[in-house]
Design an enzyme around this catalytic site. Structure first.
Site, PDB file in Angstrom:
ATOM      1  N   VAL A   1      79.646  30.082  17.690  1.00  0.00           N
ATOM      2  CA  VAL A   1      79.177  28.741  17.338  1.00  0.00           C
ATOM      3  C   VAL A   1      80.395  27.887  17.013  1.00  0.00           C
ATOM      4  O   VAL A   1      81.343  28.342  16.370  1.00  0.00           O
ATOM      5  CB  VAL A   1      78.219  28.743  16.115  1.00  0.00           C
ATOM      6  N   SER A   2      80.386  26.653  17.491  1.00  0.00           N
ATOM      7  CA  SER A   2      81.430  25.702  17.108  1.00  0.00           C
ATOM      8  C   SER A   2      81.056  25.106  15.760  1.00  0.00           C
ATOM      9  O   SER A   2      79.961  25.319  15.243  1.00  0.00           O
ATOM     10  CB  SER A   2      81.580  24.593  18.153  1.00  0.00           C
ATOM     11  N   THR A   3      81.954  24.325  15.205  1.00  0.00           N
ATOM     12  CA  THR A   3      81.700  23.730  13.877  1.00  0.00           C
ATOM     13  C   THR A   3      80.463  22.854  13.900  1.00  0.00           C
ATOM     14  O   THR A   3      79.627  22.879  12.992  1.00  0.00           O
ATOM     15  CB  THR A   3      82.913  22.900  13.436  1.00  0.00           C
TER      16      THR A   3
END
Length: 472
Positions: free
Chosen positions: A15-17
């Site tokens: 997951v990205s930020t």
């Protein structure tokens, strides 16, 4: 997918930020979905690999993915399972590379959401199509972010905070405590004549800290003194040829008169530094790209601990090795001075140039360096002045006029020194001069190349092809 009781699966989660906060894309949601999938199909979970807060643009710095690939090469599981293929990578090139590694080690790749398996031709074709879509989505996101940032900058916004300001809802608001420190720094520089190093030491002795809570260094003070944010302007694309300033929405901390005085003092200090080092400066030649007619710029590469200097065209990526270029230049000048009929006019050109043979060369070089710095300073003031509603315009106009007067005086002094140098040399000296010059050129001495650069009309280059046009 068919029921396989003995399959071992590696679950990969990324997951990205930004995605961590979105419903259904959080790490815990992905883990739960993949575990339910494995339970439904009787697949044993070998291990869970999670890269959190990382972009899918590149494979670099994804430690858990590296750990997964190491286990794959050791063939410790039979398949890699993800929630969506974009979790593995948003780059089609990287995605196909990973799938190729999986297949070489008899490991299948499956996506829970897209419902396909790379063990079949249809599954592989579907993978490529979905990978292309994922890459398209990433490129679209990047373009939208760039457009948003440009529009934000055009309206005078600034996302990052600097000493003296706090960022509140993407707007710079004066932090009075820090603003007092910024004013102190400018006063120490403009009124107390302290240099950057001395100011940094003084502030550290008083216990002051930077915006990030570290001790002050010379570079911190230089950044503050040269930053026009303190007179209400925002800089964008810093340290590039496209650098520009826009009137910001935030209030000023320093008045433009004091800021101009600080820039003037900084220019004077730079001139003194250049004057000290003028004898050791390397020769710089304007080289034009043979393909697109743009000027080529210096850049460096490193290999096995050694640094190599190149010239590169910013428009078409053409490049040339500087060492090879200088050898070609040296050979061209040697060929010219070998021609006895060209020696006398060549000697006259060299005498008239700024690097005169017997006297005045060092002083003229220092004057040229001062003129160059003043011209850069003038361009900086004009870029800030033009188009912006600066309250104290008189300080800018006076400073620009002062710089132009300084340039005019230096140009006149340079002309007088050139005339004196030429009068002191007679054409009878040229034979003795050129006798020693060829050996120095063959040895690639920087001073010899500097003295003879005036003989060159133009240089064009494209990779190994170099074209030199001489005046004679």
């Amino acid at each position: 997918m068919e029921m396989h009781k003995n399959l071992k699966a590696a679950l990969y989660i990324r997951v990205s930020t930004e995605e961590q906060a979105q419903d259904g894309q959080s790490a815990s949601a992905q883990v739960e979905t993949l575990k339910q999938y494995c339970c439904a199909y009787g697949i044993e979970v070998f291990d869970i690999y999670m890269d959190l807060g990382l972009s899918g643009k590149k494979l670099k710095d994804r430690k858990e993915l590296e750990r997964l690939m190491e286990a794959c090469i050791r063939r410790q599981f039979d398949m890699v399972l993800v929630w969506k293929i974009s979790r593995l990578s948003r780059s089609l090139k990287d995605l196909l590379y990973l799938i190729d590694v999986f297949e070489r080690n008899n490991v299948h790749f499956a996506s829970c959401s897209e419902m396909f398996d790379t063990s079949t031709p249809v599954g592989r074709m579907t993978l490529q199509l979905l990978g292309s879509i994922a890459e398209f989505e990433r490129n679209t996101i990047v373009e939208n972010v760039k457009l948003g940032l440009k529009e934000f900058a055009r309206k005078g916004g600034k996302a990052s905070a600097v000493l003296g300001y706090d960022n509140v809802d993407k707007k710079l608001v004066i932090n009075e405590t820090e603003a007092g420190l910024v004013r102190l720094i400018f006063n120490l520089y403009t009124e107390n004549a302290m240099n950057f190093t001395a100011i940094a030491r003084y502030l550290n002795s008083l216990g002051y800290k930077t915006k990030r809570g570290s001790e002050f260094r010379c570079s911190n003070i230089s950044y503050i003194i040269h930053n026009p944010v303190y007179i209400g302007l925002n800089r964008h694309s810093m340290n590039t040829e496209r650098e520009y300033s826009i009137r910001g929405m935030h209030p000023s901390i320093i008045d433009s008169g004091q800021w101009c005085k600080a820039q003037s003092l900084s220019s004077e200090n730079e001139k003194r530094t250049v004057s000290k080092n003028s004898n050791t400066e390397s020769l710089t030649l304007p080289v034009i790209c043979m393909r697109c007619n743009s000027q080529m710029r210096v850049f460096y590469t490193y290999s096995k601990g050694k640094r190599y200097k190149y010239l590169r065209c910013c428009s078409c990526s053409n490049y040339v090795n500087v060492e090879r270029l200088m050898k070609v230049v040296s050979r061209a000048i040697i060929a010219l001075v070998d021609d006895k009929s060209a020696q006398e006019p060549a000697y006259r050109l060299i005498c008239q140039d700024t690097m005169s043979i017997k006297s005045g060369g060092t002083e003229i070089t220092a004057i040229e360096a001062e003129i160059n710095l003043l011209q850069k300073s003038k361009a900086r003031y004009l870029s800030l002045f033009e188009g912006y509603k600066i309250s104290d315009t008189k300080a800018f106009i006076d400073r620009i006029a002062e710089i132009e007067l300084q340039i005019k005086k230096l140009e006149q002094k340079k002309l007088e020194l050139n005339r004196a140098a030429f009068a002191s040399n007679t054409t009878a000296d040229y034979k003795e001069y050129f006798c020693g010059l060829k050996d120095r050129l063959s040895a690639m001495e920087p001073e010899a190349l500097s003295q003879t650069v005036c003989l060159i009309r133009s240089i064009e280059a494209f990779r190994d092809e170099i074209k030199i046009v001489l005046y004679l």
